[in-house]
Design a protein around this motif. Sequence first.
Motif, PDB file in Angstrom:
ATOM      1  N   UNK A  95      10.373 -46.432 -51.713  1.00 28.48           N
ATOM      2  CA  UNK A  95      10.840 -47.374 -50.701  1.00 28.48           C
ATOM      3  C   UNK A  95      11.829 -46.739 -49.746  1.00 28.48           C
ATOM      4  N   UNK A  96      12.676 -45.843 -50.257  1.00 25.51           N
ATOM      5  CA  UNK A  96      13.698 -45.191 -49.451  1.00 25.51           C
ATOM      6  C   UNK A  96      13.244 -43.766 -49.138  1.00 25.51           C
ATOM      7  N   UNK A  97      13.023 -43.450 -47.852  1.00 22.87           N
ATOM      8  CA  UNK A  97      12.562 -42.119 -47.460  1.00 22.87           C
ATOM      9  C   UNK A  97      13.722 -41.142 -47.254  1.00 22.87           C
ATOM     10  N   UNK A  98      14.950 -41.626 -47.276  1.00 22.73           N
ATOM     11  CA  UNK A  98      16.094 -40.778 -46.954  1.00 22.73           C
ATOM     12  C   UNK A  98      16.251 -39.583 -47.890  1.00 22.73           C
ATOM     13  N   UNK A  99      16.139 -39.758 -49.235  1.00 22.16           N
ATOM     14  CA  UNK A  99      16.293 -38.586 -50.106  1.00 22.16           C
ATOM     15  C   UNK A  99      15.292 -37.474 -49.792  1.00 22.16           C
ATOM     16  N   UNK A 100      14.058 -37.839 -49.468  1.00 19.05           N
ATOM     17  CA  UNK A 100      13.050 -36.840 -49.129  1.00 19.05           C
ATOM     18  C   UNK A 100      13.436 -36.109 -47.841  1.00 19.05           C
ATOM     19  N   UNK A 101      13.919 -36.846 -46.857  1.00 15.00           N
ATOM     20  CA  UNK A 101      14.341 -36.236 -45.601  1.00 15.00           C
ATOM     21  C   UNK A 101      15.514 -35.283 -45.817  1.00 15.00           C
ATOM     22  N   UNK A 102      16.468 -35.690 -46.647  1.00 17.08           N
ATOM     23  CA  UNK A 102      17.621 -34.841 -46.936  1.00 17.08           C
ATOM     24  C   UNK A 102      17.208 -33.592 -47.699  1.00 17.08           C
ATOM     25  N   UNK A 103      16.244 -33.722 -48.607  1.00 17.97           N
ATOM     26  CA  UNK A 103      15.803 -32.555 -49.378  1.00 17.97           C
ATOM     27  C   UNK A 103      15.117 -31.537 -48.475  1.00 17.97           C
ATOM     28  N   UNK A 104      14.395 -31.990 -47.457  1.00 19.07           N
ATOM     29  CA  UNK A 104      13.761 -31.064 -46.522  1.00 19.07           C
ATOM     30  C   UNK A 104      14.821 -30.289 -45.739  1.00 19.07           C
ATOM     31  N   UNK A 105      15.850 -30.980 -45.291  1.00 17.90           N
ATOM     32  CA  UNK A 105      16.938 -30.320 -44.571  1.00 17.90           C
ATOM     33  C   UNK A 105      17.625 -29.295 -45.458  1.00 17.90           C
ATOM     34  N   UNK A 106      17.842 -29.670 -46.720  1.00 17.88           N
ATOM     35  CA  UNK A 106      18.502 -28.756 -47.659  1.00 17.88           C
ATOM     36  C   UNK A 106      17.616 -27.554 -47.968  1.00 17.88           C
ATOM     37  N   UNK A 107      16.291 -27.760 -48.020  1.00 16.87           N
ATOM     38  CA  UNK A 107      15.391 -26.633 -48.288  1.00 16.87           C
ATOM     39  C   UNK A 107      15.441 -25.631 -47.143  1.00 16.87           C
ATOM     40  N   UNK A 108      15.452 -26.114 -45.913  1.00 16.45           N
ATOM     41  CA  UNK A 108      15.554 -25.210 -44.771  1.00 16.45           C
ATOM     42  C   UNK A 108      16.859 -24.412 -44.814  1.00 16.45           C
ATOM     43  N   UNK A 109      17.936 -25.061 -45.153  1.00 15.74           N
ATOM     44  CA  UNK A 109      19.223 -24.364 -45.246  1.00 15.74           C
ATOM     45  C   UNK A 109      19.188 -23.304 -46.339  1.00 15.74           C
ATOM     46  N   UNK A 110      18.534 -23.641 -47.453  1.00 15.43           N
ATOM     47  CA  UNK A 110      18.406 -22.661 -48.536  1.00 15.43           C
ATOM     48  C   UNK A 110      17.553 -21.473 -48.099  1.00 15.43           C
ATOM     49  N   UNK A 111      16.453 -21.743 -47.400  1.00 13.07           N
ATOM     50  CA  UNK A 111      15.600 -20.662 -46.909  1.00 13.07           C
ATOM     51  C   UNK A 111      16.360 -19.773 -45.922  1.00 13.07           C
ATOM     52  N   UNK A 112      17.171 -20.359 -45.073  1.00 11.57           N
ATOM     53  CA  UNK A 112      17.961 -19.570 -44.132  1.00 11.57           C
ATOM     54  C   UNK A 112      18.809 -18.534 -44.873  1.00 11.57           C
ATOM     55  N   UNK A 113      19.499 -18.977 -45.909  1.00 11.32           N
ATOM     56  CA  UNK A 113      20.366 -18.065 -46.668  1.00 11.32           C
ATOM     57  C   UNK A 113      19.550 -17.042 -47.448  1.00 11.32           C
ATOM     58  N   UNK A 114      18.457 -17.501 -48.051  1.00 12.82           N
ATOM     59  CA  UNK A 114      17.655 -16.617 -48.890  1.00 12.82           C
ATOM     60  C   UNK A 114      16.975 -15.525 -48.061  1.00 12.82           C
ATOM     61  N   UNK A 115      16.475 -15.885 -46.876  1.00 12.42           N
ATOM     62  CA  UNK A 115      15.808 -14.884 -46.034  1.00 12.42           C
ATOM     63  C   UNK A 115      16.814 -13.937 -45.398  1.00 12.42           C
ATOM     64  N   UNK A 116      18.022 -14.413 -45.140  1.00 12.31           N
ATOM     65  CA  UNK A 116      19.043 -13.552 -44.560  1.00 12.31           C
ATOM     66  C   UNK A 116      19.495 -12.488 -45.547  1.00 12.31           C
ATOM     67  N   UNK A 117      19.392 -12.783 -46.841  1.00 12.63           N
ATOM     68  CA  UNK A 117      19.839 -11.832 -47.876  1.00 12.63           C
ATOM     69  C   UNK A 117      18.815 -11.813 -49.004  1.00 12.63           C
ATOM     70  N   UNK A 118      17.690 -11.122 -48.773  1.00  8.02           N
ATOM     71  CA  UNK A 118      16.661 -11.023 -49.804  1.00  8.02           C
ATOM     72  C   UNK A 118      17.212 -10.268 -51.009  1.00  8.02           C
ATOM     73  N   UNK A 119      16.676 -10.532 -52.213  1.00 13.30           N
ATOM     74  CA  UNK A 119      17.134  -9.807 -53.395  1.00 13.30           C
ATOM     75  C   UNK A 119      16.778  -8.337 -53.306  1.00 13.30           C
ATOM     76  N   UNK A 120      17.378  -7.494 -54.146  1.00 10.60           N
ATOM     77  CA  UNK A 120      17.114  -6.051 -54.081  1.00 10.60           C
ATOM     78  C   UNK A 120      15.642  -5.714 -54.291  1.00 10.60           C
TER      79      UNK A 120
END
Length: 357
Positions: free
Chosen positions: A326-351
């Motif tokens: 019924x509430x779409x907000x958590x899904x929308x917030x999780x997408x925003x958080x995933x993009x932020x996580x990808x930004x950090x992860x791609x900026x500093x890939x593991x060894x």
Amino acid sequence: PRSTVPPHSHKPPLSFVAAARNYPNHALSLLDMLLDKDWVLYSPFNDPHKIRNIGSNNLWWAWGAKNNSFGLENGSRGKFVELFINGNYQGIYGLMQPIDGPQLSIEQTKNLAVSDFYYRKIHNKLATEQDLFKRGHRASSGGFEVRSPKNLKAAPEKWIPLAAYLRVLGAPDDTFAAEITGMTEMGNAIDVWLLINLVMGVDNIAKNMGYVAKWNGKRHIMLFSPWDLDITWGMTWTGESPLLTKVTLSPDLPLVFHPELPAARALSLDVDGSRAKARARYFVLRKTVLSDVRLAGMLSACDADILGSGAYPRNRNHWPSPAFAGDRTPFQLSRTRRLAHMDKALAAMPPIQSLPR
């Protein structure tokens, strides 16, 4: 096609699809999609938001499907429809283009050594060259099936291009690094790797992946295309009835470097500067297709289709199951958080590291 608006609704349905029997097949362009005579009707029964598969495939279509040197539309896309069969309402479905031989311009020649092939990985069995030939005369073997051409059941030669790729994928690091870029289109492979990591496609890491072997006049080049992107954006397989899936994964899920995920091993070893290429590609996309505004808009348009049309409550009335949000907000917030996580992860890939094989 004929259908009627359900009597309990005053809003028009999304689109109409009517079942037909005993009619000849005709190639049609449905809802402004590609011309085809074969279509997929996908039911998002277990998706509480109903948009994961269509949204993720459309996302791939927007940036990755056409990014190849062969000029192919190497992907699927879809539109939401409400399905009626013989006048009976069946709920929300995704009408999707198949990925097939005509779309991929699969060219079959008398000499199979220079023919094109389209394979699909259909289960999580570890892919090995040897397993392909155990039942090489069949249309499926070693966890793969031949999708096109379809008339080669008695010809084990159909597996040779895929076997060559798997041989290199399982080779020692130095052999892999020397040969992989000459037999794959690395830009396409990197795009697939980025997509699966972005949408958290845990069911597409070692299966639900297309392998397109295109003959370029000298050798086969492997392209990749994701398929069946329903278990994405936090959803995972549980095996528990009635839905068998549940949205439980954190948007901070680490980057996946499983060796069977296209480009993963090349990235793990930084073959031919692939890490810098993946990083550059991702941040270009973040300014365009994957910008916060455009990604939110694309997925919100999916929401608008099924909510604005009144299809969502109609579907729930017909299929009263737990898979409704019924509430779409958590899904929308999780997408925003995933993009932020990808930004950090791609900026500093593991060894750089060797992957287990």
